[in-house]
Design a protein around this motif. Structure first.
Motif, PDB file in Angstrom:
ATOM      1  N   PHE A  71     -73.592-116.322 -25.029  1.00  0.00           N
ATOM      2  CA  PHE A  71     -74.478-116.418 -26.184  1.00  0.00           C
ATOM      3  C   PHE A  71     -75.450-117.576 -26.068  1.00  0.00           C
ATOM      4  CE2 PHE A  71     -70.827-119.025 -27.002  1.00  0.00           C
ATOM      5  CZ  PHE A  71     -71.237-120.083 -27.792  1.00  0.00           C
ATOM      6  N   ARG A  72     -76.453-117.550 -26.917  1.00  0.00           N
ATOM      7  CA  ARG A  72     -77.392-118.656 -27.089  1.00  0.00           C
ATOM      8  C   ARG A  72     -77.313-119.156 -28.527  1.00  0.00           C
ATOM      9  NH1 ARG A  72     -82.703-120.902 -25.542  1.00  0.00           N
ATOM     10  NH2 ARG A  72     -83.128-122.343 -27.253  1.00  0.00           N
ATOM     11  N   ASP A  73     -77.225-118.211 -29.457  1.00  0.00           N
ATOM     12  CA  ASP A  73     -77.142-118.573 -30.877  1.00  0.00           C
ATOM     13  C   ASP A  73     -75.854-118.040 -31.477  1.00  0.00           C
ATOM     14  OD1 ASP A  73     -79.961-119.628 -31.060  1.00  0.00           O
ATOM     15  OD2 ASP A  73     -80.411-117.551 -30.543  1.00  0.00           O
ATOM     16  N   MET A  74     -75.443-118.632 -32.578  1.00  0.00           N
ATOM     17  CA  MET A  74     -74.199-118.228 -33.230  1.00  0.00           C
ATOM     18  C   MET A  74     -74.343-118.354 -34.739  1.00  0.00           C
ATOM     19  SD  MET A  74     -70.453-119.993 -32.986  1.00  0.00           S
ATOM     20  CE  MET A  74     -70.973-121.259 -34.152  1.00  0.00           C
ATOM     21  N   VAL A  75     -73.853-117.344 -35.453  1.00  0.00           N
ATOM     22  CA  VAL A  75     -73.838-117.396 -36.918  1.00  0.00           C
ATOM     23  C   VAL A  75     -72.428-117.672 -37.392  1.00  0.00           C
ATOM     24  CG1 VAL A  75     -74.309-116.147 -39.053  1.00  0.00           C
ATOM     25  CG2 VAL A  75     -75.725-115.736 -37.055  1.00  0.00           C
ATOM     26  N   CYS A  95     -74.642-120.312 -41.642  1.00  0.00           N
ATOM     27  CA  CYS A  95     -75.590-121.139 -40.907  1.00  0.00           C
ATOM     28  C   CYS A  95     -75.694-120.576 -39.493  1.00  0.00           C
ATOM     29  CB  CYS A  95     -75.155-122.604 -40.881  1.00  0.00           C
ATOM     30  SG  CYS A  95     -73.620-122.932 -39.970  1.00  0.00           S
ATOM     31  N   ILE A  96     -76.864-120.763 -38.886  1.00  0.00           N
ATOM     32  CA  ILE A  96     -77.112-120.277 -37.527  1.00  0.00           C
ATOM     33  C   ILE A  96     -77.287-121.482 -36.624  1.00  0.00           C
ATOM     34  CG2 ILE A  96     -78.529-118.816 -36.056  1.00  0.00           C
ATOM     35  CD1 ILE A  96     -79.471-117.322 -38.513  1.00  0.00           C
ATOM     36  N   LEU A  97     -76.524-121.522 -35.567  1.00  0.00           N
ATOM     37  CA  LEU A  97     -76.558-122.642 -34.636  1.00  0.00           C
ATOM     38  C   LEU A  97     -77.199-122.225 -33.323  1.00  0.00           C
ATOM     39  CD1 LEU A  97     -72.922-123.957 -35.214  1.00  0.00           C
ATOM     40  CD2 LEU A  97     -75.040-124.749 -36.283  1.00  0.00           C
ATOM     41  N   ASP A  98     -78.019-123.112 -32.772  1.00  0.00           N
ATOM     42  CA  ASP A  98     -78.708-122.876 -31.501  1.00  0.00           C
ATOM     43  C   ASP A  98     -78.094-123.784 -30.441  1.00  0.00           C
ATOM     44  OD1 ASP A  98     -80.408-122.527 -29.380  1.00  0.00           O
ATOM     45  OD2 ASP A  98     -82.244-123.067 -30.453  1.00  0.00           O
ATOM     46  N   LYS A 120     -62.377-122.603  -8.214  1.00  0.00           N
ATOM     47  CA  LYS A 120     -62.253-123.523  -9.342  1.00  0.00           C
ATOM     48  C   LYS A 120     -63.536-123.463 -10.151  1.00  0.00           C
ATOM     49  CE  LYS A 120     -61.603-128.402 -10.531  1.00  0.00           C
ATOM     50  NZ  LYS A 120     -60.610-128.094 -11.567  1.00  0.00           N
ATOM     51  N   LEU A 121     -63.413-123.127 -11.424  1.00  0.00           N
ATOM     52  CA  LEU A 121     -64.585-123.026 -12.280  1.00  0.00           C
ATOM     53  C   LEU A 121     -65.122-124.405 -12.621  1.00  0.00           C
ATOM     54  CD1 LEU A 121     -63.558-120.231 -14.805  1.00  0.00           C
ATOM     55  CD2 LEU A 121     -65.203-120.070 -12.936  1.00  0.00           C
ATOM     56  N   LEU A 122     -66.418-124.526 -12.596  1.00  0.00           N
ATOM     57  CA  LEU A 122     -67.061-125.757 -13.048  1.00  0.00           C
ATOM     58  C   LEU A 122     -67.281-125.659 -14.544  1.00  0.00           C
ATOM     59  CD1 LEU A 122     -69.720-126.219 -10.212  1.00  0.00           C
ATOM     60  CD2 LEU A 122     -67.457-127.274 -10.406  1.00  0.00           C
ATOM     61  N   GLU A 123     -66.729-126.581 -15.292  1.00  0.00           N
ATOM     62  CA  GLU A 123     -66.831-126.536 -16.750  1.00  0.00           C
ATOM     63  C   GLU A 123     -67.713-127.663 -17.266  1.00  0.00           C
ATOM     64  OE1 GLU A 123     -62.948-126.571 -18.411  1.00  0.00           O
ATOM     65  OE2 GLU A 123     -62.383-124.615 -17.573  1.00  0.00           O
ATOM     66  N   THR A 124     -68.531-127.337 -18.228  1.00  0.00           N
ATOM     67  CA  THR A 124     -69.407-128.320 -18.863  1.00  0.00           C
ATOM     68  C   THR A 124     -69.248-128.222 -20.367  1.00  0.00           C
ATOM     69  OG1 THR A 124     -71.032-128.082 -17.083  1.00  0.00           O
ATOM     70  CG2 THR A 124     -71.783-129.116 -19.124  1.00  0.00           C
ATOM     71  N   ARG A 125     -69.032-129.340 -21.005  1.00  0.00           N
ATOM     72  CA  ARG A 125     -68.921-129.362 -22.463  1.00  0.00           C
ATOM     73  C   ARG A 125     -70.309-129.576 -23.047  1.00  0.00           C
ATOM     74  NH1 ARG A 125     -63.702-129.423 -23.891  1.00  0.00           N
ATOM     75  NH2 ARG A 125     -64.238-129.885 -26.049  1.00  0.00           N
ATOM     76  N   ILE A 126     -70.708-128.659 -23.900  1.00  0.00           N
ATOM     77  CA  ILE A 126     -72.063-128.702 -24.471  1.00  0.00           C
ATOM     78  C   ILE A 126     -71.957-128.897 -25.983  1.00  0.00           C
ATOM     79  CG2 ILE A 126     -74.219-127.457 -24.782  1.00  0.00           C
ATOM     80  CD1 ILE A 126     -73.567-125.882 -22.282  1.00  0.00           C
ATOM     81  N   PRO A 127     -72.387-130.043 -26.497  1.00  0.00           N
ATOM     82  CA  PRO A 127     -72.366-130.237 -27.943  1.00  0.00           C
ATOM     83  C   PRO A 127     -73.348-129.299 -28.644  1.00  0.00           C
ATOM     84  CG  PRO A 127     -73.030-132.246 -26.790  1.00  0.00           C
ATOM     85  CD  PRO A 127     -72.919-131.166 -25.774  1.00  0.00           C
ATOM     86  N   VAL A 128     -72.937-128.759 -29.757  1.00  0.00           N
ATOM     87  CA  VAL A 128     -73.784-127.852 -30.525  1.00  0.00           C
ATOM     88  C   VAL A 128     -73.939-128.406 -31.929  1.00  0.00           C
ATOM     89  CG1 VAL A 128     -74.092-125.495 -31.346  1.00  0.00           C
ATOM     90  CG2 VAL A 128     -72.889-125.901 -29.199  1.00  0.00           C
ATOM     91  N   SER A 129     -75.167-128.714 -32.308  1.00  0.00           N
ATOM     92  CA  SER A 129     -75.358-129.233 -33.664  1.00  0.00           C
ATOM     93  C   SER A 129     -76.684-128.798 -34.281  1.00  0.00           C
ATOM     94  CB  SER A 129     -75.294-130.770 -33.653  1.00  0.00           C
ATOM     95  OG  SER A 129     -76.324-131.303 -32.845  1.00  0.00           O
ATOM     96  N   LYS A 130     -77.548-128.135 -33.519  1.00  0.00           N
ATOM     97  CA  LYS A 130     -78.865-127.746 -34.020  1.00  0.00           C
ATOM     98  C   LYS A 130     -78.770-126.521 -34.919  1.00  0.00           C
ATOM     99  CE  LYS A 130     -83.537-126.558 -32.407  1.00  0.00           C
ATOM    100  NZ  LYS A 130     -84.366-126.327 -31.185  1.00  0.00           N
ATOM    101  N   VAL A 131     -79.237-126.640 -36.142  1.00  0.00           N
ATOM    102  CA  VAL A 131     -79.220-125.547 -37.108  1.00  0.00           C
ATOM    103  C   VAL A 131     -80.626-124.948 -37.199  1.00  0.00           C
ATOM    104  CG1 VAL A 131     -78.671-124.836 -39.462  1.00  0.00           C
ATOM    105  CG2 VAL A 131     -77.425-126.732 -38.397  1.00  0.00           C
ATOM    106  N   ILE A 132     -80.714-123.626 -37.179  1.00  0.00           N
ATOM    107  CA  ILE A 132     -81.999-122.941 -37.229  1.00  0.00           C
ATOM    108  C   ILE A 132     -81.998-121.884 -38.318  1.00  0.00           C
ATOM    109  CG2 ILE A 132     -82.443-123.306 -34.765  1.00  0.00           C
ATOM    110  CD1 ILE A 132     -81.667-120.307 -34.371  1.00  0.00           C
ATOM    111  N   VAL A 133     -83.174-121.371 -38.596  1.00  0.00           N
ATOM    112  CA  VAL A 133     -83.331-120.182 -39.434  1.00  0.00           C
ATOM    113  C   VAL A 133     -84.158-119.189 -38.638  1.00  0.00           C
ATOM    114  CG1 VAL A 133     -83.121-121.359 -41.649  1.00  0.00           C
ATOM    115  CG2 VAL A 133     -85.366-121.160 -40.567  1.00  0.00           C
ATOM    116  N   VAL A 134     -83.959-117.899 -38.892  1.00  0.00           N
ATOM    117  CA  VAL A 134     -84.724-116.854 -38.208  1.00  0.00           C
ATOM    118  C   VAL A 134     -85.579-116.139 -39.236  1.00  0.00           C
ATOM    119  CG1 VAL A 134     -83.048-116.542 -36.367  1.00  0.00           C
ATOM    120  CG2 VAL A 134     -82.813-115.205 -38.461  1.00  0.00           C
TER     121      VAL A 134
END
Length: 462
Positions: free
Chosen positions: A171-175, A87-90, A41-55
């Motif tokens: 992933f860690r970041d997403m565009v 936008c790039i999200l971290d 049984k996989l352990l699932e965690t919901r992780i909110p993503v809202s941090k916007v970054i620039v590279v």
């Protein structure tokens, strides 16, 4: 937006089979991997993503890029994206899972939408993935492995709705890029107990950070099997399994997942001789990979011994030992010998040493399970005790490949990390001092055949 969470010369061992059994013996194991019985049984965690970054370019950074908070650094506060905007999200940490996001309704009475919206999502494990374009792509891996998704929103203006990306990503970041819009825009901490380690606080911190990253990587590969990588290839390999299981015993302690993987391999022989496959798949139904690798097949016994020693589950050990009961010897010469990804590596000493290593594991496993001392079948009319065979192979390596300081492989006497690492692990050296000299000499010589992968680095450094 959220993310859901393998004379006695080196050539001799190439011409035999070591792990063989009948097809009928393996069919028994199917019930052990039935989805209702053993699938973890996989352990699932919901992780909110809202941090916007620039590279931005940073020549001092390891990969040439660094990141910082965007002027508007919260997703909820961003203006609507117009065509070409992104936008790039971290996420905040490396994750493996499925992306879900919500779509806000665009009231048609304010601005009618006359076309669908198209969004391109690019998932990055490192900043280069999101800072640089994948095009033009000329890699030898299939382009379909590129971590990209294009989402078409046919009716984005009607009412709020939730979207879920069907494919899993690591992933860690997403565009998120608006290709065309509708007109609007815990595991145990790392410790340092060895008296031989005289580390500064800065060095300890760096090692803890490396350890944290390694454990996140392991966690992300712990799906319904131990995957070789959560981004790709997402496959279960015997060689990778052993190292991942060893790391898990010291951290996450997920022994059930190891057990699942062991039964999966035992249930599906590569061929009618009972040769173990190198990799296995669960979907669309359990099936073998396209090859068998000799050293991986040998390491299955070592992996089983590790599991029994850590878990105390002798019942599983006894059950799976039966899949190795028809031991002949090693496979024909046309089977793949892996050892390490290096085109110039001469592998005969390493393979023969891995054979000795596996024979010793088989002997120890039989002892732990209270079984008779194992014998190895050389032919239909000849067999030899495993301990005697290991001793003869050890003597052969020392006679033909050891110069008193290091182990040299093949007719050209090649010096390599692989030969010396595996010879030491197999106990071919006579003393701890002799082993240290071989390893340090091999590691310190920059002109020799070194290791290209973390896989060999582990066996050199462990």
């Amino acid at each position: 937006m959220e993310v859901g969470e393998k004379e006695f010369s080196a050539e001799w061992c190439r011409g035999r089979r070591i792990f063989a059994s009948s097809w009928a013996e393996h069919f028994r194991f199917w019930e052990k991997i039935a989805p209702t019985a053993a699938s973890p049984k996989l352990l699932e965690t919901r992780i909110p993503v809202s941090k916007v970054i620039v590279v931005e370019r940073d020549e001092l950074a390891v990969l040439g890029w660094s990141k910082k908070a965007a002027p508007v650094d919260r997703l909820e506060e961003l203006p609507l994206l117009s065509s070409g905007d992104q936008c790039i999200l971290d996420v905040g940490e490396h994750v493996t899972g499925y992306l879900e996001f919500g779509l806000a309704g665009l009231p048609h009475e304010i601005k009618p939408a006359d076309a669908p919206a198209r969004i391109k999502l690019t998932f990055g494990e490192v900043l280069n993935d999101v800072a640089e374009s994948f095009e033009p792509y000329n890699g030898f891996l299939s382009k379909s492995w590129l971590p990209e998704e294009t989402v078409v929103l046919q009716k984005p203006h009607y009412k709020p709705q939730k979207m879920r990306i069907a494919n899993r990503y690591a992933f860690r970041d997403m565009v998120a890029t608006a290709v065309s819009s509708v007109g609007q825009a815990n595991p145990c901490p790392l410790t340092f107990k060895s008296p031989a380690l005289n580390l500064t606080d800065e060095q300890k911190l760096k090692l803890r950070q490396i350890d944290d990253a390694a454990m996140v990587t392991l966690r992300d590969c712990m799906q319904t099997v131990y995957e070789d990588g959560s981004r790709r290839d997402q496959q279960l390999w015997i060689g990778d399994l052993r190292l991942q299981a060893l790391a898990s015993y010291a951290t996450y302690k997920d022994r059930d997942l190891v057990k699942q993987c062991l039964y999966l391999f035992a249930a599906m022989p590569f061929n009618a001789e009972g040769k173990l496959c190198a990799c296995a798949y669960e979907e669309p139904e359990p099936h073998t990979g396209r090859n068998s690798i000799m050293d991986y097949a040998l390491l299955y016994t070592c992996t089983l011994l590790d599991y029994v020693n850590d878990s105390g589950d002798t019942a599983t050990g006894d059950d799976l030992l039966k899949s190795l009961a028809s031991n002949s010897t090693s496979p024909p010469v046309d089977y793949w010998h892996f050892v390490e990804w290096h085109e110039k590596l001469e592998k005969s000493v390493a393979i023969q040493s891995i054979f000795i290593f596996a024979l010793k594991a088989l002997i120890d496993l039989a002892s732990v399970l209270g079984k008779p001392k194992p014998t190895i079948t050389l032919s239909e009319s000849s067999s030899i005790p495993a301990s005697e065979l290991a001793s003869k192979l050890r003597s052969a390596i020392r006679k033909t490949s050891f110069n008193g300081k290091v182990f040299l492989s093949g007719p050209d006497k090649q010096l390599s990390w692989a030969s010396n690492a595996w010879a030491v692990l197999a106990g071919v050296t006579d003393s701890e001092e002799e082993a240290q000299v071989a390893l340090r000499t091999a590691h310190g010589d920059q002109s020799i055949i070194q290791g290209n992968t973390p896989y060999l680095h582990h066996y050199l450094c462990c």
